[in-house]
Design a protein around this motif. Sequence first.
Motif: not given
Length: 284
Positions: A122-123, A126-127, A130, A164-166, A168-169, A171
């Motif tokens: 996930l991290e 997300v990076n 970005d 969580e992807v959406s 935190r990012s 997107c």
Amino acid sequence: MNNSSFSHKVGMGLRPPHFSFLEQRPTTEVAWFEAQTETYIHTQGRSLEMLQAIRQDYPLALHGISMNIGSPEGIRVDYLQGLRDLIERVEPFIVSDHMSWNSVSGQNLHNVLPLPFTEDSLETLVNNIDFVQNFLRRPLVLENISTYISYTHNNMNEWDFVTEVSRRSGCALLLDLNNVYVNSHNQGFDPKYFINHIPLDRVAQIHLSGPSNYSGLLYDTHSQEIPDHVWDLFKLLAPQIRHLPTLIERNEDIPNFRELEVEVMKAVRILENSYEAERNTESV
């Protein structure tokens, strides 16, 4: 030319077998087209000319399969530069790819491969999102994919991972209802549960397509008519997603344009019926 109101928002994947038909600029019920990114970046010739001609009459979306957004190796800048150049040429209203990885050490495996549903994955994702969004200077839309394996070290389920992807990012999400159906069949969960546990307010686009059945397992081949199970999910969601662009997707065994257009018209009717049902309810 297109005579359908874009408010209906039902489009079709742009495929080379339909080029000669579309060159005649026929009247269609298709509101927009989605083009596969990799067909048009770093290239010249008939395909790009056709894409630009279509763009004169229809809104366009770009949908990629090779961004490798989930890879810890990072994103190829030359790919992103080609994508940014294409965006400047055709001004798509959506740019999307898949929540997956697809290459190792620069070698493209020519498939969208599943990510582990872990905090580390996930991290990384997300990076990378970005980085891509900053490079393209626009939001990215990512699709949930069909999967045929699961990782033993997964520590969350798919719908929580997608959420969580959406979150935190930032997107947006491309909700592919066929992929939800395929995964629910192969992995034994309720597709409605998946839909009810992702943030629909983060969904920017819908995909509809048909899988193939091999020995009881479903595969996301995009080669069949949309099955009743997928239409049922679309009908269920219609009141909540009817403002979103919906795509009829066919990548293999592609029928003639008018035959595939029938599925576009069916999706339009479902969306219109959801309006009618709401109006009837309000008038009671």
